[in-house]
Write an enzyme that holds these catalytic residues in place. Structure first.
Site, mmCIF file in Angstrom:
data_model
loop_
_atom_site.group_PDB
_atom_site.id
_atom_site.type_symbol
_atom_site.label_atom_id
_atom_site.label_comp_id
_atom_site.label_asym_id
_atom_site.label_seq_id
_atom_site.Cartn_x
_atom_site.Cartn_y
_atom_site.Cartn_z
ATOM 1 N N HIS A 141 15.129 -0.724 -8.996
ATOM 2 C CA HIS A 141 13.738 -0.861 -8.539
ATOM 3 C C HIS A 141 13.642 -1.812 -7.355
ATOM 4 O O HIS A 141 12.987 -1.517 -6.363
ATOM 5 C CB HIS A 141 12.866 -1.351 -9.701
ATOM 6 C CG HIS A 141 11.467 -1.691 -9.294
ATOM 7 N ND1 HIS A 141 10.614 -0.761 -8.743
ATOM 8 C CD2 HIS A 141 10.777 -2.860 -9.334
ATOM 9 C CE1 HIS A 141 9.455 -1.344 -8.463
ATOM 10 N NE2 HIS A 141 9.526 -2.615 -8.810
ATOM 11 N N ASP A 150 8.416 -11.240 -13.139
ATOM 12 C CA ASP A 150 7.808 -10.321 -12.168
ATOM 13 C C ASP A 150 7.074 -11.103 -11.081
ATOM 14 O O ASP A 150 6.159 -11.853 -11.372
ATOM 15 C CB ASP A 150 6.837 -9.399 -12.923
ATOM 16 C CG ASP A 150 6.436 -8.184 -12.110
ATOM 17 O OD1 ASP A 150 6.638 -8.185 -10.877
ATOM 18 O OD2 ASP A 150 5.905 -7.237 -12.714
HETATM 19 C C1 HEM Z 1 10.287 -6.292 -7.695
HETATM 20 C C2 HEM Z 1 8.414 -4.971 -11.968
HETATM 21 C C3 HEM Z 1 5.853 -1.477 -9.755
HETATM 22 C C4 HEM Z 1 7.135 -3.366 -5.479
HETATM 23 C C5 HEM Z 1 10.044 -6.202 -9.045
HETATM 24 C C6 HEM Z 1 10.721 -6.960 -10.062
HETATM 25 C C7 HEM Z 1 10.170 -6.600 -11.247
HETATM 26 C C8 HEM Z 1 9.179 -5.597 -10.998
HETATM 27 C C9 HEM Z 1 10.536 -7.152 -12.624
HETATM 28 C C10 HEM Z 1 11.857 -7.979 -9.808
HETATM 29 C C11 HEM Z 1 11.367 -9.372 -9.612
HETATM 30 C C12 HEM Z 1 10.485 -9.559 -8.420
HETATM 31 O O1 HEM Z 1 10.969 -9.660 -7.289
HETATM 32 O O2 HEM Z 1 9.286 -9.575 -8.594
HETATM 33 C C13 HEM Z 1 7.554 -3.906 -11.732
HETATM 34 C C14 HEM Z 1 6.860 -3.174 -12.763
HETATM 35 C C15 HEM Z 1 6.145 -2.188 -12.137
HETATM 36 C C16 HEM Z 1 6.395 -2.310 -10.716
HETATM 37 C C17 HEM Z 1 6.933 -3.478 -14.250
HETATM 38 C C18 HEM Z 1 5.258 -1.128 -12.724
HETATM 39 C C19 HEM Z 1 5.566 -0.461 -13.783
HETATM 40 C C20 HEM Z 1 5.974 -1.669 -8.404
HETATM 41 C C21 HEM Z 1 5.335 -0.880 -7.384
HETATM 42 C C22 HEM Z 1 5.699 -1.421 -6.178
HETATM 43 C C23 HEM Z 1 6.578 -2.546 -6.446
HETATM 44 C C24 HEM Z 1 4.424 0.312 -7.647
HETATM 45 C C25 HEM Z 1 5.312 -1.037 -4.769
HETATM 46 C C26 HEM Z 1 4.548 -0.027 -4.442
HETATM 47 C C27 HEM Z 1 8.075 -4.335 -5.722
HETATM 48 C C28 HEM Z 1 8.698 -5.125 -4.666
HETATM 49 C C29 HEM Z 1 9.632 -5.949 -5.300
HETATM 50 C C30 HEM Z 1 9.538 -5.661 -6.730
HETATM 51 C C31 HEM Z 1 8.378 -5.086 -3.179
HETATM 52 C C32 HEM Z 1 10.553 -6.971 -4.633
HETATM 53 C C33 HEM Z 1 11.803 -6.314 -4.096
HETATM 54 C C34 HEM Z 1 12.724 -7.326 -3.460
HETATM 55 O O3 HEM Z 1 12.500 -7.638 -2.288
HETATM 56 O O4 HEM Z 1 13.616 -7.829 -4.147
HETATM 57 N N1 HEM Z 1 9.121 -5.363 -9.640
HETATM 58 N N2 HEM Z 1 7.238 -3.357 -10.521
HETATM 59 N N3 HEM Z 1 6.731 -2.659 -7.807
HETATM 60 N N4 HEM Z 1 8.595 -4.676 -6.941
HETATM 61 FE FE1 HEM Z 1 7.993 -3.977 -8.712
#
Ligand code: HEM
Length: 324
Positions: free
Chosen positions: A234, A159
């Protein structure tokens, strides 16, 4: 020092860009009586002293990457800053009601994002801080996060990978002179404390989980986006592009938290941006879905218990609050 916009005035942001650490404490407080001038004064002078408190604690182990950033909520901005210009986009977290899942809005006048590679430093800082605040505040939420293996969340995925790096960090998170002259050097920050249904999550195959996130689990390789109109991953829903095709990144410092004995397994989401609308658009796409109806499937296994927005003023603005 970093330069704000025009490049003429040196503006030192808070340590918003501090590295992910082994431990972090997320502390959200409300002021008990915003009409009590003595209480407000105590809060304001404590906030102004954050830098001194940080020095007290950080110096005990300079290798431990101690950092604390302070955010101020919309409803306490005028009192805490004694009437400084309001950041252009600052407002309380707006609830988002999707068909199935809701991003709730919860109170918060102050956020302390406390980070270090040692839990005891985070603890000590928070102890000294709460001593100074005395009975002027109520704790809305206090979450202690920890590093889990190779920066994985409790869903088992790495993450933070797509976070901006290098010059893109400041570009993504620091308000410039041109954007909002009164708030230059600051950042918006949104927090949501999520709890997971790990039993349901584990019932999915690894391939199904990978489709939800949009990356492979073991080696963290990005998968292709689903075709337009189909269930998006996501990572796709959280990618925001401007009209010119430019991508708007945010800086995330998510941390796992939990207590297996209480069957509590969570992810504390924290996202910094110089543009609040970018984070709000991500949430909109996650909870309502894109196309609407196809919400982010991460939400079928993750429920937000909080949702709060703050503004993190430049370091000098914070330190100067006590001068009246
Ligand atoms: C990407 C987990 C909530 C925004 C990711 C990734 C994971 C992850 C595993 C892929 C790896 C990475 O690029 O970091 C989670 C979990 C969440 C959560 C477990 C809550 C349960 C959120 C929320 C937002 C968010 C609420 C924004 C309001 C993003 C963004 C990316 C991302 C901007 C990168 C997308 C990209 O450009 O590839 N998240 N996330 N996440 N997440 Fe989350």
């Amino acid at each position: 020092p970093k330069m704000g916009g025009s490049g003429r005035v040196p503006i030192e942001p808070q340590r918003v860009d501090a590295p992910l650490t082994q431990s972090a404490t997320f502390l959200v407080l409300t002021i008990n009586d915003k009409d009590d001038p003595d209480a407000v004064k105590t809060v304001r002078s404590t906030v102004a002293k954050t830098d001194d408190l940080t020095k007290n604690v950080a110096f005990r182990d300079l290798q431990a990457s101690f950092a604390c950033t302070v955010g101020v909520g919309s409803e306490a901005w005028d009192q805490i800053t004694n009437g400084l210009p309001r950041p252009a986009e600052l407002h309380p977290f707006r609830k988002i009601e999707g068909k199935v899942h809701t991003a709730i809005s919860t109170p918060g006048d102050l956020l302390f994002h406390i980070r270090a590679d040692r839990r005891d430093l985070c603890f000590e800082f928070e102890r000294q801080l709460m001593d100074l605040l005395g009975d002027t505040v109520t704790v809305v939420d206090e979450t202690v996060g920890f590093r889990y293996f190779d920066v994985r969340d409790l869903l088992g995925f790495v993450d933070g990978t797509a976070n901006p790096v290098g010059p893109a960090v400041d570009e993504s998170i620091i308000v410039t002179q041109d954007e909002d002259a009164g708030s230059v050097g600051g950042s918006y920050v949104v927090v949501q404390k999520y709890v997971h249904d790990l039993k349901a999550w584990r019932a999915l195959s690894t391939e199904q989980q990978e489709a939800v996130i949009g990356r492979t689990k073991l080696d963290n390789i990005e998968l292709d986006d689903a075709p337009e109109g189909k269930q998006a991953a996501h990572k796709t829903l959280a990618t925001i592009e401007g009209e010119d095709g430019q991508e708007y990144s945010i800086l995330r410092d998510n941390m796992p938290f939990g207590n297996p004995g209480a069957k509590e397994f969570g992810t504390y989401f924290i996202g910094y941006s110089s543009r609040l609308w970018v984070i709000e658009k991500m949430l909109q796409r996650m909870f309502v879905g894109n196309p609407p109806g196809l919400h982010d499937r991460i939400l079928d296994f993750s429920r937000p218990l909080t949702g709060t927005t703050f503004f993190v003023p430049a370091a000098g603005v914070l330190a100067g609050l006590d001068s009246d």
